[in-house]
Write a protein that holds these residues in place. Structure first.
Motif, PDB file in Angstrom:
ATOM      1  N   GLY A 122       0.812  -1.216   0.000  1.00 36.48           N
ATOM      2  CA  GLY A 122       0.000   0.000   0.000  1.00 36.48           C
ATOM      3  C   GLY A 122       0.842   1.262   0.000  1.00 36.48           C
ATOM      4  N   LEU A 123       1.990   1.214   0.662  1.00 36.22           N
ATOM      5  CA  LEU A 123       2.889   2.375   0.648  1.00 36.22           C
ATOM      6  C   LEU A 123       3.348   2.712  -0.754  1.00 36.22           C
ATOM      7  N   PHE A 124       3.608   1.701  -1.555  1.00 37.02           N
ATOM      8  CA  PHE A 124       4.059   1.942  -2.917  1.00 37.02           C
ATOM      9  C   PHE A 124       2.925   2.359  -3.847  1.00 37.02           C
ATOM     10  N   ARG A 125       1.698   2.025  -3.485  1.00 33.71           N
ATOM     11  CA  ARG A 125       0.555   2.375  -4.339  1.00 33.71           C
ATOM     12  C   ARG A 125       0.167   3.838  -4.200  1.00 33.71           C
ATOM     13  N   PHE A 126       0.271   4.378  -2.983  1.00 38.53           N
ATOM     14  CA  PHE A 126      -0.108   5.772  -2.775  1.00 38.53           C
ATOM     15  C   PHE A 126       1.029   6.688  -3.193  1.00 38.53           C
ATOM     16  N   LYS A 127       0.668   7.850  -3.719  1.00 47.27           N
ATOM     17  CA  LYS A 127       1.674   8.740  -4.298  1.00 47.27           C
ATOM     18  C   LYS A 127       1.983   9.963  -3.450  1.00 47.27           C
ATOM     19  N   ASN A 128       1.067  10.399  -2.581  1.00 50.20           N
ATOM     20  CA  ASN A 128       1.355  11.632  -1.853  1.00 50.20           C
ATOM     21  C   ASN A 128       1.785  11.357  -0.415  1.00 50.20           C
ATOM     22  N   PHE A 129       2.360  12.373   0.188  1.00 51.92           N
ATOM     23  CA  PHE A 129       2.953  12.273   1.515  1.00 51.92           C
ATOM     24  C   PHE A 129       1.921  11.926   2.585  1.00 51.92           C
ATOM     25  N   TYR A 130       0.785  12.582   2.556  1.00 51.22           N
ATOM     26  CA  TYR A 130      -0.210  12.409   3.611  1.00 51.22           C
ATOM     27  C   TYR A 130      -0.811  11.001   3.593  1.00 51.22           C
ATOM     28  N   SER A 131      -1.036  10.453   2.438  1.00 56.15           N
ATOM     29  CA  SER A 131      -1.538   9.075   2.356  1.00 56.15           C
ATOM     30  C   SER A 131      -0.487   8.085   2.833  1.00 56.15           C
ATOM     31  N   ARG A 132       0.739   8.327   2.479  1.00 58.28           N
ATOM     32  CA  ARG A 132       1.817   7.414   2.879  1.00 58.28           C
ATOM     33  C   ARG A 132       2.052   7.449   4.381  1.00 58.28           C
ATOM     34  N   ILE A 133       1.967   8.625   4.976  1.00 60.08           N
ATOM     35  CA  ILE A 133       2.192   8.689   6.418  1.00 60.08           C
ATOM     36  C   ILE A 133       1.043   8.028   7.168  1.00 60.08           C
ATOM     37  N   LEU A 134      -0.170   8.109   6.634  1.00 58.50           N
ATOM     38  CA  LEU A 134      -1.311   7.418   7.237  1.00 58.50           C
ATOM     39  C   LEU A 134      -1.110   5.915   7.183  1.00 58.50           C
ATOM     40  N   MET A 190       2.082   2.384  21.674  1.00 58.17           N
ATOM     41  CA  MET A 190       0.712   2.759  21.311  1.00 58.17           C
ATOM     42  C   MET A 190       0.413   4.215  21.651  1.00 58.17           C
ATOM     43  N   ILE A 191       1.108   4.762  22.635  1.00 60.81           N
ATOM     44  CA  ILE A 191       0.929   6.178  22.977  1.00 60.81           C
ATOM     45  C   ILE A 191       1.764   7.070  22.061  1.00 60.81           C
ATOM     46  N   THR A 192       3.018   6.700  21.834  1.00 59.91           N
ATOM     47  CA  THR A 192       3.925   7.584  21.106  1.00 59.91           C
ATOM     48  C   THR A 192       3.769   7.532  19.588  1.00 59.91           C
ATOM     49  N   ASN A 193       3.363   6.405  19.019  1.00 63.55           N
ATOM     50  CA  ASN A 193       3.257   6.307  17.566  1.00 63.55           C
ATOM     51  C   ASN A 193       2.227   7.268  16.977  1.00 63.55           C
ATOM     52  N   PRO A 194       0.994   7.313  17.468  1.00 62.99           N
ATOM     53  CA  PRO A 194       0.053   8.289  16.904  1.00 62.99           C
ATOM     54  C   PRO A 194       0.487   9.735  17.141  1.00 62.99           C
ATOM     55  N   LEU A 195       1.112   9.989  18.275  1.00 63.21           N
ATOM     56  CA  LEU A 195       1.570  11.353  18.553  1.00 63.21           C
ATOM     57  C   LEU A 195       2.674  11.791  17.602  1.00 63.21           C
ATOM     58  N   SER A 196       3.612  10.895  17.347  1.00 62.62           N
ATOM     59  CA  SER A 196       4.708  11.265  16.444  1.00 62.62           C
ATOM     60  C   SER A 196       4.214  11.403  15.002  1.00 62.62           C
ATOM     61  N   THR A 197       3.313  10.545  14.585  1.00 62.82           N
ATOM     62  CA  THR A 197       2.751  10.652  13.238  1.00 62.82           C
ATOM     63  C   THR A 197       1.984  11.958  13.083  1.00 62.82           C
ATOM     64  N   HIS A 198       1.212  12.301  14.094  1.00 63.15           N
ATOM     65  CA  HIS A 198       0.464  13.560  14.060  1.00 63.15           C
ATOM     66  C   HIS A 198       1.417  14.753  14.015  1.00 63.15           C
ATOM     67  N   LYS A 213      -0.518   3.128  10.280  1.00 61.51           N
ATOM     68  CA  LYS A 213      -1.392   1.971  10.487  1.00 61.51           C
ATOM     69  C   LYS A 213      -0.607   0.670  10.459  1.00 61.51           C
ATOM     70  N   ILE A 214       0.383   0.586   9.581  1.00 55.97           N
ATOM     71  CA  ILE A 214       1.218  -0.616   9.525  1.00 55.97           C
ATOM     72  C   ILE A 214       1.904  -0.820  10.868  1.00 55.97           C
ATOM     73  N   GLU A 215       2.497   0.238  11.348  1.00 51.85           N
ATOM     74  CA  GLU A 215       3.256   0.122  12.588  1.00 51.85           C
ATOM     75  C   GLU A 215       2.342  -0.167  13.774  1.00 51.85           C
ATOM     76  N   THR A 216       1.224   0.521  13.854  1.00 48.29           N
ATOM     77  CA  THR A 216       0.342   0.352  15.002  1.00 48.29           C
ATOM     78  C   THR A 216      -0.292  -1.033  15.038  1.00 48.29           C
ATOM     79  N   VAL A 217      -0.969  -1.429  13.987  1.00 44.95           N
ATOM     80  CA  VAL A 217      -1.698  -2.698  14.001  1.00 44.95           C
ATOM     81  C   VAL A 217      -0.742  -3.885  13.930  1.00 44.95           C
TER      82      VAL A 217
END
Length: 100
Positions: free
Chosen positions: A23-35, A73-81, A39-43
């Motif tokens: 999925g990372l390779f399919r999406f082209k923009n920064f915001y989609s890739r960071i999302l 689980m606390i730091t990953n969403p915060l750092s991504t945000h 999700k990969i890392e969290t789940v």
């Protein structure tokens, strides 16, 4: 039987991470890739850590694994945000993207 459940969770985590990388390779923009990377890392991480906790049983090692999982689980969403917000506040838009 419990070991089988743990191994199944590890396989699910690996499959989720593999499909996420695709999925990372399919999406082209920064915001989609960071999302997707968040999700990969969290789940994937959460599923793998639950499996490792099941494999270690009730022990001090399991408590360490759960503490590490809680911290991630606390730091990953915060750092991504924080990364996405800094890109947005710096004026980074999707139109600036170049490449394939």
């Amino acid at each position: 039987m419990i070991d089988l459940l743990a191994y199944l969770l590890i396989i699910i985590a690996l499959l989720f991470m593999a499909f996420g990388v695709i999925g990372l390779f399919r999406f082209k923009n920064f915001y989609s890739r960071i999302l997707i990377s968040s999700k990969i890392e969290t789940v994937g991480f959460l599923t793998a850590m639950i499996a490792f906790t099941i494999l270690s049983g009730i022990s001090f090692a399991a408590m360490k694994i759960l503490l590490i999982t809680l911290l991630v689980m606390i730091t990953n969403p915060l750092s991504t945000h924080a990364i996405a917000r800094s890109a947005f506040l710096s004026g980074y838009t999707i139109d600036q993207e170049t490449g394939p």
